[in-house]
Write an enzyme that holds these catalytic residues in place. Structure first.
Site, PDB file in Angstrom:
ATOM      1  N   ASN A   9      42.918  10.929  76.829  1.00  0.00           N
ATOM      2  CA  ASN A   9      42.632  11.197  75.418  1.00  0.00           C
ATOM      3  C   ASN A   9      42.874  12.685  75.167  1.00  0.00           C
ATOM      4  O   ASN A   9      42.100  13.520  75.606  1.00  0.00           O
ATOM      5  CB  ASN A   9      41.168  10.817  75.127  1.00  0.00           C
ATOM      6  CG  ASN A   9      40.711  11.246  73.744  1.00  0.00           C
ATOM      7  OD1 ASN A   9      41.534  11.608  72.890  1.00  0.00           O
ATOM      8  ND2 ASN A   9      39.408  11.211  73.514  1.00  0.00           N
ATOM      9  N   TRP A  10      43.971  12.974  74.466  1.00  0.00           N
ATOM     10  CA  TRP A  10      44.333  14.378  74.254  1.00  0.00           C
ATOM     11  C   TRP A  10      43.451  15.059  73.202  1.00  0.00           C
ATOM     12  O   TRP A  10      43.517  16.262  73.023  1.00  0.00           O
ATOM     13  CB  TRP A  10      45.787  14.488  73.796  1.00  0.00           C
ATOM     14  CG  TRP A  10      46.818  14.093  74.827  1.00  0.00           C
ATOM     15  CD1 TRP A  10      46.583  13.593  76.089  1.00  0.00           C
ATOM     16  CD2 TRP A  10      48.242  14.167  74.686  1.00  0.00           C
ATOM     17  NE1 TRP A  10      47.771  13.358  76.729  1.00  0.00           N
ATOM     18  CE2 TRP A  10      48.804  13.694  75.893  1.00  0.00           C
ATOM     19  CE3 TRP A  10      49.081  14.583  73.659  1.00  0.00           C
ATOM     20  CZ2 TRP A  10      50.190  13.642  76.091  1.00  0.00           C
ATOM     21  CZ3 TRP A  10      50.457  14.518  73.854  1.00  0.00           C
ATOM     22  CH2 TRP A  10      51.001  14.053  75.056  1.00  0.00           C
ATOM     23  N   LYS A  11      42.678  14.280  72.466  1.00  0.00           N
ATOM     24  CA  LYS A  11      41.883  14.817  71.345  1.00  0.00           C
ATOM     25  C   LYS A  11      42.832  15.609  70.421  1.00  0.00           C
ATOM     26  O   LYS A  11      43.979  15.200  70.254  1.00  0.00           O
ATOM     27  CB  LYS A  11      40.716  15.640  71.881  1.00  0.00           C
ATOM     28  CG  LYS A  11      39.906  14.837  72.922  1.00  0.00           C
ATOM     29  CD  LYS A  11      38.604  15.441  73.305  1.00  0.00           C
ATOM     30  CE  LYS A  11      37.910  14.525  74.329  1.00  0.00           C
ATOM     31  NZ  LYS A  11      36.582  14.979  74.697  1.00  0.00           N
ATOM     32  N   HIS A  98      34.449   7.030  69.603  1.00  0.00           N
ATOM     33  CA  HIS A  98      34.264   8.180  70.494  1.00  0.00           C
ATOM     34  C   HIS A  98      33.063   9.001  70.007  1.00  0.00           C
ATOM     35  O   HIS A  98      32.836   9.104  68.800  1.00  0.00           O
ATOM     36  CB  HIS A  98      35.535   9.040  70.508  1.00  0.00           C
ATOM     37  CG  HIS A  98      35.516  10.063  71.598  1.00  0.00           C
ATOM     38  ND1 HIS A  98      34.810  11.233  71.498  1.00  0.00           N
ATOM     39  CD2 HIS A  98      36.076  10.061  72.838  1.00  0.00           C
ATOM     40  CE1 HIS A  98      34.944  11.916  72.623  1.00  0.00           C
ATOM     41  NE2 HIS A  98      35.709  11.232  73.453  1.00  0.00           N
ATOM     42  N   GLU A 100      32.664  12.025  69.640  1.00  0.00           N
ATOM     43  CA  GLU A 100      33.012  13.090  68.676  1.00  0.00           C
ATOM     44  C   GLU A 100      33.174  12.514  67.267  1.00  0.00           C
ATOM     45  O   GLU A 100      32.864  13.178  66.282  1.00  0.00           O
ATOM     46  CB  GLU A 100      34.281  13.809  69.159  1.00  0.00           C
ATOM     47  CG  GLU A 100      33.977  14.690  70.369  1.00  0.00           C
ATOM     48  CD  GLU A 100      35.105  14.818  71.381  1.00  0.00           C
ATOM     49  OE1 GLU A 100      36.270  14.543  71.041  1.00  0.00           O
ATOM     50  OE2 GLU A 100      34.804  15.199  72.539  1.00  0.00           O
ATOM     51  N   GLU A 170      30.780   6.956  78.096  1.00  0.00           N
ATOM     52  CA  GLU A 170      30.979   8.403  78.103  1.00  0.00           C
ATOM     53  C   GLU A 170      29.663   9.090  77.733  1.00  0.00           C
ATOM     54  O   GLU A 170      29.367   9.247  76.540  1.00  0.00           O
ATOM     55  CB  GLU A 170      32.052   8.800  77.087  1.00  0.00           C
ATOM     56  CG  GLU A 170      33.420   8.229  77.359  1.00  0.00           C
ATOM     57  CD  GLU A 170      34.526   9.100  76.781  1.00  0.00           C
ATOM     58  OE1 GLU A 170      35.379   9.540  77.544  1.00  0.00           O
ATOM     59  OE2 GLU A 170      34.520   9.363  75.562  1.00  0.00           O
ATOM     60  N   GLY A 176      33.332  17.313  78.343  1.00  0.00           N
ATOM     61  CA  GLY A 176      33.793  18.692  78.171  1.00  0.00           C
ATOM     62  C   GLY A 176      32.837  19.738  78.723  1.00  0.00           C
ATOM     63  O   GLY A 176      32.979  20.927  78.450  1.00  0.00           O
ATOM     64  N   SER A 216      34.168  14.608  81.975  1.00  0.00           N
ATOM     65  CA  SER A 216      34.511  15.561  83.034  1.00  0.00           C
ATOM     66  C   SER A 216      35.073  14.899  84.287  1.00  0.00           C
ATOM     67  O   SER A 216      34.780  15.328  85.403  1.00  0.00           O
ATOM     68  CB  SER A 216      33.303  16.450  83.369  1.00  0.00           C
ATOM     69  OG  SER A 216      32.916  17.210  82.237  1.00  0.00           O
ATOM     70  N   GLY A 237      39.573  13.467  79.276  1.00  0.00           N
ATOM     71  CA  GLY A 237      39.845  14.424  78.206  1.00  0.00           C
ATOM     72  C   GLY A 237      40.612  15.624  78.750  1.00  0.00           C
ATOM     73  O   GLY A 237      41.831  15.573  78.925  1.00  0.00           O
ATOM     74  N   GLY A 238      39.905  16.687  79.046  1.00  0.00           N
ATOM     75  CA  GLY A 238      40.527  17.960  79.453  1.00  0.00           C
ATOM     76  C   GLY A 238      41.577  17.829  80.543  1.00  0.00           C
ATOM     77  O   GLY A 238      42.668  18.416  80.442  1.00  0.00           O
TER      78      GLY A 238
END
Ligand code: 13P
Length: 254
Positions: A9-11, A98, A100, A170, A176, A216, A237-238
């Site tokens: 997931n590149w966000k 998600h 966010e 999640e 993150g 993470s 993510g990251g």
């Protein structure tokens, strides 16, 4: 046997050129280095979905997806993107709920249930996210929070629809932050979620559902997480923003 899925997931990261470069690298590296069984999903910002789908069309291991979609099919909803539009870009997955989206955009379970319906109706696979905040975990209300998210978001589905749905656990406190849930903590929740599905539907339905862990995930903790019996992949993510770290996570899945 349920599917193993590693999704990146590149966000809201990467412009088009950067994104295309990253996907080409991932595709080439997977061809050279990975013979395992996982399906690998690239989930860029909406604007890049079509280009990503075209770029990965010659690599059967790779699929594309979107990070969100509207609960409506079409109409006067400025700024929204429908599941049908995502499908028309040859993507197959859509992340729904998600944390966010829940936290910054006020998306709540009832609304997410409608989005799940829209995704399934379009013939796509929803990745439904759930997870508790640190406060909820510390006050020991996390099981109740997860049960509410899962039941209100998903339990209106028929068994056939439920079987087509992917769940991602999640924990918000692990997203993150560099703080991963321990394998035991994640396994406990994955087994709990599978148990909720078994109680609502049946054990064979529950055993077919892919439950990803997110928060993470890195190359150095992925193998241990994937060794747990109810962890069927990762929503990354990251570490998905770099080809080497993302491919190394994929390689941790046999
Ligand atoms: P990080 O891997 O950066 O913690 O993000 C996880 C996530 O939110 C994936 O959807």
């Amino acid at each position: 046997m349920r599917k193993k899925i590693i999704a990146g997931n590149w966000k809201m990261n990467k412009d088009l050129e950067e994104g295309m470069g990253l996907v080409s690298e991932i595709s080439n590296m997977l061809r050279d280095e990975y013979q395992g069984s996982a399906e690998v999903v690239i989930i860029p910002p909406f604007l890049h979905v079509n280009a990503v789908s075209k770029l990965i069309a010659d690599n059967p291991r790779l699929k594309s997806g979107a990070q969100n979609c509207s609960n409506h099919k079409s109409g006067a909803y400025t700024g929204e993107i429908s599941a049908g539009m995502i499908k028309s870009c040859a993507a197959t997955y859509v992340i729904i709920g998600h944390s966010e989206r829940r936290q910054y955009f006020g998306e709540h379970n009832q609304w997410l249930a409608q989005k799940i319906d829209a995704v399934l109706e379009a013939g796509l696979t929803p990745i439904y996210c759930c997870g508790e905040t640190l406060e909820e975990r510390e006050s020991n209300t996390h099981f109740a929070v997860l049960e509410k998210q899962i039941s209100e978001g998903l339990f209106h589905l028929s068994p056939e629809q439920m079987m087509k749905t992917v769940v991602a656990y999640e924990p918000v406190w692990a997203i993150g932050t560099g703080k991963t849930a321990s394998t035991a903590q994640a396994q406990e929740i994955h087994a709990f979620i599978r148990g909720l599905i078994a109680a609502k539907y049946d054990a064979s339905t529950a055993s077919e559902i892919t439950i990803q862990y997110g928060g993470s995930v890195k190359a150095d903790n992925a193998a241990e997480l994937f060794s747990a019996p109810d962890i069927d992949g990762a929503l990354v993510g990251g570490a998905a923003l770099q080809s080497r770290s993302f491919v190394d996570i994929v390689k941790a899945m046999a």
